[in-house]
Scaffold this motif. Structure first.
Motif, short mmCIF file in Angstrom:
data_model
loop_
_atom_site.label_atom_id
_atom_site.label_comp_id
_atom_site.label_asym_id
_atom_site.label_seq_id
_atom_site.Cartn_x
_atom_site.Cartn_y
_atom_site.Cartn_z
N LEU A 38 0.82 -1.20 0.00
CA LEU A 38 0.00 0.00 0.00
C LEU A 38 0.85 1.25 0.00
N ALA A 39 0.33 2.28 -0.67
CA ALA A 39 0.85 3.63 -0.52
C ALA A 39 -0.12 4.39 0.35
N GLY A 60 -2.10 -0.99 -4.17
CA GLY A 60 -3.27 -0.17 -3.89
C GLY A 60 -2.89 1.02 -3.04
N VAL A 61 -3.89 1.83 -2.70
CA VAL A 61 -3.65 3.08 -1.98
C VAL A 61 -4.62 3.21 -0.82
N GLY A 86 -3.10 3.48 -12.35
CA GLY A 86 -4.30 2.65 -12.36
C GLY A 86 -4.59 1.96 -11.05
N LEU A 87 -4.03 2.47 -9.95
CA LEU A 87 -4.24 1.82 -8.65
C LEU A 87 -5.61 2.16 -8.09
N PRO A 161 -5.97 -6.00 -4.73
CA PRO A 161 -5.42 -7.26 -5.22
C PRO A 161 -4.21 -7.72 -4.41
N ALA A 162 -4.03 -9.03 -4.35
CA ALA A 162 -2.84 -9.60 -3.71
C ALA A 162 -1.62 -9.36 -4.60
#
Length: 245
Positions: A38-39, A60-61, A86-87, A161-162
């Motif tokens: 994650l960000a 992802g974020v 595209g996250l 998503p993993a």
């Protein structure tokens, strides 16, 4: 994933309607035990997030916004980087314990920011978690208090998503940042994109000019919270800290 609750159709000069959620149901756990990378969209981690986003390490974020102030300028900067890749984002409205909290206004402002930055229809349908980090609580419905962060963790596992990567392929690891320890020397930190990495392994290092040199790893670590935990094997999809090179 749950199907979208709305379809945002953009027209010239028109603002898409934000989906209204009366209540977001509790989400189940991912069967895989691997967590997405994650960000975090907060200014205190800006110096860490930006190089990682540039390197494409995130899955992802978590977009952290204040329940009173809403999105800040630094939030816009980090979100733009994430959307360009595209996250998918999970919006976390934090500091819900403040008396002047206004979560509806904050979510509206956040939605407008997504639209301004050109988010896709899928990205506009972002999950929302309401939290108070100081009290260690999170909830999917601000009218239903919680006493843990479990709803946030379940949302991460269900909505993002993993990590991906072919474990059986040759090793490829992209170093995105460096660290230093007075006993172990310099660390390289990055994502293992394919294969596996072990301590004492012979590797080839390719610099930005395409020059190749041989090296041998000394130790490999993964993050456990804010600490480094030594690991005998780090596989594709994981963030690795490696020393000796």
């Amino acid at each position: 994933l749950q199907p979208p609750h709305h379809q945002c159709r953009r027209s010239e000069g028109a603002r898409p309607a934000r989906p209204r959620r009366e209540h977001q149901p509790r989400l189940g756990r991912r069967r895989s035990g691997r967590l997405p990378r994650l960000a975090r969209g907060a200014h205190v981690v800006l110096r860490v997030v930006v190089p990682e986003l540039a390197a494409g390490e995130q899955d992802g974020v978590l977009l952290l916004v204040d329940a009173v102030d809403g999105p800040m300028p630094q939030t816009k900067f980090v979100l733009r980087k994430a959307l360009e890749q595209g996250l998918k984002a999970i919006v976390v409205v934090n500091k819900m314990d403040r008396p002047e909290a206004r979560p509806e206004w904050v979510v509206d402002q956040t939605f407008d920011l997504f639209v301004e930055l050109g988010a896709t229809e899928e990205q506009l349908d972002f999950p929302i978690v309401y939290a108070c980090a100081r009290q260690g609580m999170a909830t999917l419905d601000p009218s239903l208090p919680s006493n843990s962060l479990q709803p946030l963790f379940e949302t991460i596992l269900s909505q993002l998503p993993a990590p991906k990567g072919d474990v059986e392929a040759p090793l490829q690891m992209l170093i995105s940042s460096l660290d230093y320890d007075e006993y172990r020397g310099r660390f390289g930190i990055g994502k293992v994109h394919t294969g596996k990495i072990h301590p004492g392994e012979s590797v080839s290092i390719v610099n930005r000019n395409g020059e190749v040199r041989a090296a041998r790893t000394v130790s490999t670590f993964v993050f456990e919270g804010l600490k480094k935990a030594e690991q005998e094997e780090v596989i594709a999809g994981e963030i690795c800290i490696v020393s000796g090179i």
